[in-house]
Design a protein around this motif. Sequence first.
Motif, short mmCIF file in Angstrom:
data_model
loop_
_atom_site.label_atom_id
_atom_site.label_comp_id
_atom_site.label_asym_id
_atom_site.label_seq_id
_atom_site.Cartn_x
_atom_site.Cartn_y
_atom_site.Cartn_z
N VAL A 22 0.83 -1.21 0.00
CA VAL A 22 0.00 0.00 0.00
C VAL A 22 0.86 1.26 0.00
O VAL A 22 0.60 2.20 -0.75
N ILE A 26 2.78 4.89 -2.91
CA ILE A 26 2.58 6.28 -2.48
C ILE A 26 3.93 6.97 -2.36
O ILE A 26 4.11 8.10 -2.83
N ARG A 95 -7.61 0.30 3.05
CA ARG A 95 -7.15 -0.45 1.87
C ARG A 95 -6.72 0.53 0.79
O ARG A 95 -7.23 1.65 0.71
N ALA A 96 -5.83 0.10 -0.09
CA ALA A 96 -5.32 0.96 -1.16
C ALA A 96 -6.44 1.46 -2.06
O ALA A 96 -6.41 2.60 -2.53
N ASP A 97 -7.45 0.62 -2.30
CA ASP A 97 -8.52 1.04 -3.20
C ASP A 97 -9.41 2.13 -2.61
O ASP A 97 -10.16 2.78 -3.33
#
Length: 112
Positions: A22, A26, A95-97
């Motif tokens: 995750v 970034i 979560r990443a989404d």
Amino acid sequence: MQSTAPTIAAYLASLPDHAHAVLEPIDALIRRMLPSATGSMKYGMPTFELGKDRYLAYNAQKNYFSLYVDPTVVARHKSLLKGLDVGKSCIRFRRADQLPLETVEVLLADLR
């Protein structure tokens, strides 16, 4: 959770696989979009400074992830962050989404 890692690279390497998956994208996006930002570990988390009063940081907490962005940028983009737990400068997601890289890219572009 505060990390004792001495560098951002060491911090990322110390994360469990799911957290690394995750936060590493970034970190890469920050470095690509803000190449003049100075990165270091502050307050136990990766922090990037963009001049004396502009900053951003990220962290893996026990049950969520945090992205800290300049409060004026967060305020300008509240509509993009709808449905997330958002404070003055902190954006929390599990979560990443929930916080797509496209949204992070908009926030970072506003920091330039």
